[in-house]
Scaffold this motif. Structure first.
Motif, PDB file in Angstrom:
ATOM      1  N   HIS A 205       0.841  -1.187   0.000  1.00 39.53           N
ATOM      2  CA  HIS A 205       0.000   0.000   0.000  1.00 39.53           C
ATOM      3  C   HIS A 205       0.888   1.253   0.000  1.00 39.53           C
ATOM      4  CE1 HIS A 205      -3.390  -2.635   0.953  1.00 39.53           C
ATOM      5  NE2 HIS A 205      -2.573  -3.240   1.791  1.00 39.53           N
ATOM      6  N   TYR A 306       3.651   5.769 -10.740  1.00 39.03           N
ATOM      7  CA  TYR A 306       2.241   5.638 -10.408  1.00 39.03           C
ATOM      8  C   TYR A 306       2.061   5.000  -9.028  1.00 39.03           C
ATOM      9  CZ  TYR A 306       1.568   6.524 -15.393  1.00 39.03           C
ATOM     10  OH  TYR A 306       1.588   7.081 -16.656  1.00 39.03           O
ATOM     11  N   ASP A 307       0.995   5.404  -8.371  1.00 35.47           N
ATOM     12  CA  ASP A 307       0.661   4.764  -7.104  1.00 35.47           C
ATOM     13  C   ASP A 307       0.260   3.325  -7.377  1.00 35.47           C
ATOM     14  OD1 ASP A 307      -2.581   4.555  -6.932  1.00 35.47           O
ATOM     15  OD2 ASP A 307      -1.957   6.304  -8.110  1.00 35.47           O
ATOM     16  N   SER A 308       0.215   2.508  -6.332  1.00 32.19           N
ATOM     17  CA  SER A 308       0.003   1.075  -6.517  1.00 32.19           C
ATOM     18  C   SER A 308      -1.334   0.755  -7.188  1.00 32.19           C
ATOM     19  CB  SER A 308       0.120   0.350  -5.176  1.00 32.19           C
ATOM     20  OG  SER A 308      -0.730   0.932  -4.205  1.00 32.19           O
ATOM     21  N   ARG A 309      -2.375   1.477  -6.842  1.00 29.42           N
ATOM     22  CA  ARG A 309      -3.670   1.189  -7.449  1.00 29.42           C
ATOM     23  C   ARG A 309      -3.667   1.504  -8.940  1.00 29.42           C
ATOM     24  NH1 ARG A 309      -9.050   3.508  -4.727  1.00 29.42           N
ATOM     25  NH2 ARG A 309      -8.277   2.064  -3.139  1.00 29.42           N
ATOM     26  N   ARG A 310      -3.109   2.676  -9.296  1.00 25.29           N
ATOM     27  CA  ARG A 310      -3.045   3.044 -10.708  1.00 25.29           C
ATOM     28  C   ARG A 310      -2.081   2.125 -11.460  1.00 25.29           C
ATOM     29  NH1 ARG A 310      -5.470   4.291 -15.143  1.00 25.29           N
ATOM     30  NH2 ARG A 310      -4.464   5.848 -16.465  1.00 25.29           N
ATOM     31  N   GLN A 312      -1.610  -0.967 -10.906  1.00 25.81           N
ATOM     32  CA  GLN A 312      -2.331  -2.208 -11.182  1.00 25.81           C
ATOM     33  C   GLN A 312      -3.291  -2.013 -12.349  1.00 25.81           C
ATOM     34  OE1 GLN A 312      -4.467  -3.804  -7.844  1.00 25.81           O
ATOM     35  NE2 GLN A 312      -5.218  -5.596  -8.961  1.00 25.81           N
ATOM     36  N   GLU A 313      -3.967  -0.880 -12.399  1.00 20.94           N
ATOM     37  CA  GLU A 313      -4.888  -0.610 -13.503  1.00 20.94           C
ATOM     38  C   GLU A 313      -4.153  -0.580 -14.837  1.00 20.94           C
ATOM     39  OE1 GLU A 313      -6.652   3.072 -12.458  1.00 20.94           O
ATOM     40  OE2 GLU A 313      -7.997   2.231 -10.927  1.00 20.94           O
ATOM     41  N   GLY A 319      -1.294  -6.728  -8.228  1.00 20.42           N
ATOM     42  CA  GLY A 319      -2.142  -6.566  -7.059  1.00 20.42           C
ATOM     43  C   GLY A 319      -1.453  -5.768  -5.984  1.00 20.42           C
ATOM     44  N   VAL A 320      -2.224  -5.441  -4.953  1.00 17.71           N
ATOM     45  CA  VAL A 320      -1.723  -4.663  -3.819  1.00 17.71           C
ATOM     46  C   VAL A 320      -1.820  -5.546  -2.580  1.00 17.71           C
ATOM     47  CG1 VAL A 320      -1.998  -2.567  -2.459  1.00 17.71           C
ATOM     48  CG2 VAL A 320      -2.516  -2.538  -4.923  1.00 17.71           C
TER      49      VAL A 320
END
Length: 400
Positions: A205, A306-310, A312-313, A319-320
């Motif tokens: 995260h 990029y942040d972890s969520r972006r 992954q997208e 995944g995180v």
């Protein structure tokens, strides 16, 4: 004869027999014999000397045996020492997670990635890509059921990053075991290059992933130099036009990088083409192993973090996940029971290894020794602008 006692007892020593004539002229008087000396009681100097000698010999033997045992221990310890210089690194393993009977091998990729010690010294510790590749190449089915790369890096040299990446491919093909990646804080540029072929890439995260690009420099230009001065520790230049620092994605010329003249357009075009070649290889590598279209990498992802969520997208990660959950997931991915799995990694030198001159774990680049009041000498291809880098961030932060 009979066993009767004689009528008269024999004379005592020193007495005259009654049958002998009295002493007279010319006759010698018997002399009394000295009484036998009494036996010396046990102990005393002789006994103490013997006892001391025995104790001394015993201690000597004990010290000799201890020395031989210590020598054997040191020899055994020295057999674990490997590295770019004799006695500089250790491959001693220790458990960092779990306590089961089945194992995964953890390999840290932390700090700037260098190829090896010839890349120079940094102000911070980093990773020697060639050594990490060597460790992965040495692993077989009997050593571990899979590999987990623990990543926190701004990237680094292309050679070091590609060496790790190629070793991952060889390991997967050789053993059929999985390779999983966990990003704790950052996997930028060379970090993405190095880990792209892994089976899965998970990020913690708040981690940052990306920066697919190549950089070359820095190059400093002093405009209108009128004087130079300074000391052994710090240089000084006086100019009329100021000082500019420029990073490229290309270059040219035998004295390319000369800070006392500007860069020519031809130099810029030549080195820009070299960087374009490295960038093409980087993009193609990520596209192949992560299943992302090259056009999307060039036009959409760019060289941004990029942040972890972006991430992954965009397909940069799968995944995180936090570190604890990651280890359990990695065990399951390797077909193991997480409750019967332990994760091992090369650990820092222990007391004996440090005494033998061991400075670092195998694969880790030590930080330069900067004594108080002395600016450390940081040199080499990595910091000297001698090679294009897959690196994100400010090089002065690690090069000084």
């Amino acid at each position: 004869m009979t066993d009767q006692q004689p009528a008269f007892p024999p004379p005592s020593v020193g007495e005259r027999s009654p049958d002998l004539p009295p002493p007279g002229p010319g006759r010698m008087e018997p002399v009394s014999a000295p009484a036998p000396a009494a036996a010396r009681p046990a102990g005393g100097f002789g006994h103490g000397f013997g006892l001391g000698t025995g104790i001394g010999l015993g201690l000597g033997v004990a010290i000799l045996v201890s020395s031989l045992a210590l020598g054997a221990l040191l020899i055994a310890s020295s057999l674990t020492l490997v590295g770019t210089a004799a006695g500089s690194a250790t491959t001693r393993l220790a458990t960092i997670w779990g306590d089961g009977s089945q194992t995964l091998r953890a390999v840290p990729v932390a700090g700037p990635i260098l190829a090896d010690a010839s890349d120079g010294s940094l102000l911070v510790s980093g990773t020697f890509g060639y050594e990490v590749a060597s460790e992965i190449d040495s692993l077989g089915d009997d050593d571990a059921s899979g590999v987990v790369l623990l990543v926190n890096t701004p990237g680094g040299s292309i050679a070091g990053s590609r060496a790790i990446s190629d070793a991952i491919v060889r390991y997967r093909e050789r053993t059929g075991n999985p390779v999983l990646v966990h990003v704790s804080s950052m996997s930028a540029s060379g970090g993405v290059y190095a880990t792209a072929p892994a089976d899965e890439i998970l990020a913690d995260h708040g981690a940052m992933v990306g920066s697919i690009g190549v950089i070359f420099g820095p190059f400093v230009y002093y405009d209108g130099v009128i004087a130079t001065s300074g000391s052994l520790l710090e240089s000084g230049v006086t100019t009329t036009g100021g000082i500019t620092t420029e990073y490229l994605t290309a270059g040219e010329g035998k004295d390319f990088g000369n800070p006392y003249r500007p860069m020519t357009d031809e130099e810029r075009a030549v080195y820009q083409q070299g960087l374009a070649n490295e960038y093409d290889a980087f993009v193609s590598h990520v596209a192949e192993h992560r299943g992302i279209a090259e056009d999307a990498i060039r036009d959409t992802l760019g060289a941004h973090l990029y942040d972890s969520r972006r991430a992954q997208e965009l397909g940069l990660i799968d995944g995180v996940m936090g570190r604890e959950d990651f280890f359990r997931h990695a065990a399951e991915a390797a077909g193991l029971d997480p409750d019967d799995t332990r994760v091992e990694a090369v650990q820092p030198p222990d007391m004996w290894e440090a005494w033998l001159g061991v400075e670092r774990p195998f694969g880790q680049s030590p930080a330069v020794d900067a004594r108080e009041g002395v600016r450390p000498a940081v040199s080499g291809a990595f910091c000297g602008g001698g090679q294009p880098l897959a690196f994100a961030g400010r090089l002065p932060a690690v090069c000084g």
